[in-house]
Scaffold this motif. Structure first.
Motif, PDB file in Angstrom:
ATOM      1  N   LEU A   1       0.848  -1.047   0.102  1.00  0.00           N
ATOM      2  CA  LEU A   1      -0.055   0.006  -0.006  1.00  0.00           C
ATOM      3  C   LEU A   1       0.851   1.141   0.112  1.00  0.00           C
ATOM      4  O   LEU A   1       1.021   1.884   0.990  1.00  0.00           O
ATOM      5  N   THR A   2       1.515   1.546  -1.205  1.00  0.00           N
ATOM      6  CA  THR A   2       2.380   2.649  -1.268  1.00  0.00           C
ATOM      7  C   THR A   2       2.286   3.000  -2.698  1.00  0.00           C
ATOM      8  O   THR A   2       1.821   2.246  -3.760  1.00  0.00           O
ATOM      9  N   PHE A   3       2.396   4.480  -2.867  1.00  0.00           N
ATOM     10  CA  PHE A   3       2.029   4.624  -4.526  1.00  0.00           C
ATOM     11  C   PHE A   3       3.374   4.677  -5.446  1.00  0.00           C
ATOM     12  O   PHE A   3       3.098   4.202  -6.433  1.00  0.00           O
ATOM     13  N   ALA A   4       4.534   4.634  -5.236  1.00  0.00           N
ATOM     14  CA  ALA A   4       5.554   4.192  -5.726  1.00  0.00           C
ATOM     15  C   ALA A   4       6.715   3.505  -5.128  1.00  0.00           C
ATOM     16  O   ALA A   4       6.734   3.464  -3.858  1.00  0.00           O
ATOM     17  N   PRO A   5       7.642   2.962  -6.020  1.00  0.00           N
ATOM     18  CA  PRO A   5       8.874   2.104  -5.122  1.00  0.00           C
ATOM     19  C   PRO A   5       9.679   3.190  -4.499  1.00  0.00           C
ATOM     20  O   PRO A   5       9.608   4.374  -4.522  1.00  0.00           O
ATOM     21  N   GLU A   6      10.563   2.736  -3.519  1.00  0.00           N
ATOM     22  CA  GLU A   6      11.546   3.657  -2.690  1.00  0.00           C
ATOM     23  C   GLU A   6      12.262   4.307  -3.803  1.00  0.00           C
ATOM     24  O   GLU A   6      12.832   3.820  -4.516  1.00  0.00           O
ATOM     25  N   THR A   7      12.818   5.488  -3.229  1.00  0.00           N
ATOM     26  CA  THR A   7      13.580   6.425  -3.929  1.00  0.00           C
ATOM     27  C   THR A   7      15.001   5.686  -3.910  1.00  0.00           C
ATOM     28  O   THR A   7      15.494   5.099  -3.115  1.00  0.00           O
ATOM     29  N   GLY A   8      15.637   5.478  -5.107  1.00  0.00           N
ATOM     30  CA  GLY A   8      16.890   4.970  -5.076  1.00  0.00           C
ATOM     31  C   GLY A   8      16.748   3.646  -5.739  1.00  0.00           C
ATOM     32  O   GLY A   8      18.074   3.078  -6.001  1.00  0.00           O
ATOM     33  N   ASN A   9      15.710   2.751  -5.457  1.00  0.00           N
ATOM     34  CA  ASN A   9      15.727   1.343  -5.881  1.00  0.00           C
ATOM     35  C   ASN A   9      15.663   1.344  -7.400  1.00  0.00           C
ATOM     36  O   ASN A   9      14.363   1.267  -7.991  1.00  0.00           O
ATOM     37  N   GLU A  10      16.589   1.319  -8.128  1.00  0.00           N
ATOM     38  CA  GLU A  10      16.512   1.525  -9.767  1.00  0.00           C
ATOM     39  C   GLU A  10      15.645   0.171 -10.243  1.00  0.00           C
ATOM     40  O   GLU A  10      14.855   0.481 -11.085  1.00  0.00           O
ATOM     41  N   GLN A  11      16.150  -0.975  -9.729  1.00  0.00           N
ATOM     42  CA  GLN A  11      15.375  -1.998 -10.028  1.00  0.00           C
ATOM     43  C   GLN A  11      13.928  -1.898  -9.953  1.00  0.00           C
ATOM     44  O   GLN A  11      12.990  -2.325 -10.921  1.00  0.00           O
ATOM     45  N   ALA A  12      13.548  -1.794  -8.830  1.00  0.00           N
ATOM     46  CA  ALA A  12      12.086  -1.712  -8.468  1.00  0.00           C
ATOM     47  C   ALA A  12      11.384  -0.480  -9.533  1.00  0.00           C
ATOM     48  O   ALA A  12      10.211  -0.838  -9.964  1.00  0.00           O
ATOM     49  N   TRP A  13      12.079   0.331  -9.721  1.00  0.00           N
ATOM     50  CA  TRP A  13      11.380   1.342 -10.747  1.00  0.00           C
ATOM     51  C   TRP A  13      11.199   1.123 -12.189  1.00  0.00           C
ATOM     52  O   TRP A  13      10.209   1.268 -12.824  1.00  0.00           O
ATOM     53  N   GLN A  14      12.330   0.123 -12.379  1.00  0.00           N
ATOM     54  CA  GLN A  14      12.102  -0.561 -13.835  1.00  0.00           C
ATOM     55  C   GLN A  14      11.024  -1.251 -13.935  1.00  0.00           C
ATOM     56  O   GLN A  14      10.119  -1.302 -14.816  1.00  0.00           O
ATOM     57  N   VAL A  15      10.713  -2.162 -12.730  1.00  0.00           N
ATOM     58  CA  VAL A  15       9.499  -3.216 -12.865  1.00  0.00           C
ATOM     59  C   VAL A  15       8.273  -2.135 -12.682  1.00  0.00           C
ATOM     60  O   VAL A  15       7.316  -2.488 -13.368  1.00  0.00           O
ATOM     61  N   PHE A  16       8.401  -1.089 -12.251  1.00  0.00           N
ATOM     62  CA  PHE A  16       6.971  -0.310 -11.967  1.00  0.00           C
ATOM     63  C   PHE A  16       6.895   0.286 -13.239  1.00  0.00           C
ATOM     64  O   PHE A  16       5.549   0.294 -13.690  1.00  0.00           O
ATOM     65  N   PHE A  17       8.013   0.831 -13.938  1.00  0.00           N
ATOM     66  CA  PHE A  17       7.588   1.617 -15.546  1.00  0.00           C
ATOM     67  C   PHE A  17       7.135   0.341 -16.399  1.00  0.00           C
ATOM     68  O   PHE A  17       6.133   0.609 -17.116  1.00  0.00           O
ATOM     69  N   LEU A  18       7.577  -0.913 -16.290  1.00  0.00           N
ATOM     70  CA  LEU A  18       7.168  -2.004 -16.821  1.00  0.00           C
ATOM     71  C   LEU A  18       5.694  -2.141 -16.730  1.00  0.00           C
ATOM     72  O   LEU A  18       5.048  -2.408 -17.720  1.00  0.00           O
TER      73      LEU A  18
ATOM     74  N   CYS B   1       3.291  -0.274 -15.634  1.00  0.00           N
ATOM     75  CA  CYS B   1       2.585   0.857 -16.008  1.00  0.00           C
ATOM     76  C   CYS B   1       2.327   0.786 -17.596  1.00  0.00           C
ATOM     77  O   CYS B   1       1.428   1.125 -18.232  1.00  0.00           O
ATOM     78  N   ILE B   2       3.538   0.125 -18.435  1.00  0.00           N
ATOM     79  CA  ILE B   2       3.197  -0.099 -19.609  1.00  0.00           C
ATOM     80  C   ILE B   2       2.638  -1.152 -20.042  1.00  0.00           C
ATOM     81  O   ILE B   2       1.542  -0.975 -20.992  1.00  0.00           O
ATOM     82  N   LEU B   3       2.605  -2.189 -19.183  1.00  0.00           N
ATOM     83  CA  LEU B   3       1.436  -3.265 -19.652  1.00  0.00           C
ATOM     84  C   LEU B   3       0.008  -2.649 -19.235  1.00  0.00           C
ATOM     85  O   LEU B   3      -0.893  -3.231 -19.919  1.00  0.00           O
ATOM     86  N   VAL B   4      -0.243  -2.084 -18.185  1.00  0.00           N
ATOM     87  CA  VAL B   4      -1.428  -1.274 -17.827  1.00  0.00           C
ATOM     88  C   VAL B   4      -1.990  -0.866 -19.242  1.00  0.00           C
ATOM     89  O   VAL B   4      -3.082  -0.704 -19.502  1.00  0.00           O
TER      90      VAL B   4
END
Length: 231
Positions: free
Chosen positions: A68-85, A87-90
């Protein structure tokens, strides 16, 4: 300890109820109708979810531990990559859903993939039923991802420490079992989908993209059998 036992009991109860629903859902649809089944599904799912949310606050579980959080932790590059992936799938899934809604040709092409007897019985046949199905789809996207990705995987991690791949496999298997009413094919299909969604969630630690993705996947099925004779 109490937290672990209560979450385990709730998830175990849900799995048992879903397995018994495998025998109940057909006669319920035949006697009560789809609209009644849709309404009861929405009510029971939100009721259980609100109970679990209350327990999370009671046990002071950090919201981020259950996604229950809006975005991955700041600085976690891998998590942000999965997050953007994710969003693209969505975005792609949303476009595909809109195409299904507007193209009778595409609906006809997809229909053979939704031809299991129970699917044909469960999926909406009228526009009014399709609107009710939309509520079921959104409910399933939010509540099932919260329970089977957020809370379930968190609960498993309280017992054992395993790699994300293994955790996603366990979660996917249990998610498939929860759809036993769909038969063996449905269990396998939902298990695979649950595994994929679990990997996405564990990779970024954020639930809302997989909630939206799940809801869209269910929404796509909504128009498939509506007004078949007119397609």
């Amino acid at each position: 300890m109490l937290e672990r036992l209560i979450f385990t009991a709730i998830i175990g109860y849900m799995l048992i109820v879903q397995i018994f629903n495998a025998k109940l859902i057909r006669p319920l649809i035949e006697t009560k109708g789809r609209a009644w089944v849709y309404d009861q599904t929405v009510k029971s799912a939100w009721g259980l979810t609100l109970l679990i949310v209350a327990l999370i606050f009671l046990f002071q579980v950090p919201p981020s531990e259950v996604g229950l959080t809006f975005a991955p932790e700041t600085g976690n590059e891998q998590a942000w990559q999965v997050f953007f992936l994710s969003c693209i799938l969505v975005a792609f899934t949303l476009v595909f859903y809109l195409l299904v809604k507007t193209s009778s040709k595409l609906r006809r092409a997809l229909r053979p993939y939704y031809e299991l007897d129970l699917e044909k019985l469960l999926l909406p046949r009228t526009k009014n039923e399709e609107q009710a199905w939309s509520a079921v789809s959104v409910t399933a996207g939010v509540t099932e991802e919260f329970i089977f990705r957020g809370v379930l995987l968190y609960t498993i991690s309280l017992y054992i420490e395993v790699p994300n791949l293994t955790l996603a496999l366990i979660g996917g298997a249990l998610f498939g079992m929860a759809h036993a009413y769909q038969g063996i094919k449905g269990v396998v299909t939902t298990g695979v989908v649950g595994f994929g969604l679990g990997l996405l969630y564990l990779g970024m630690g954020v639930l809302w993209p997989v909630m939206v993705l799940h809801a869209l996947l269910d929404l796509i099925a909504g128009p498939i059998h509506v007004d078949v004779k007119n397609d």
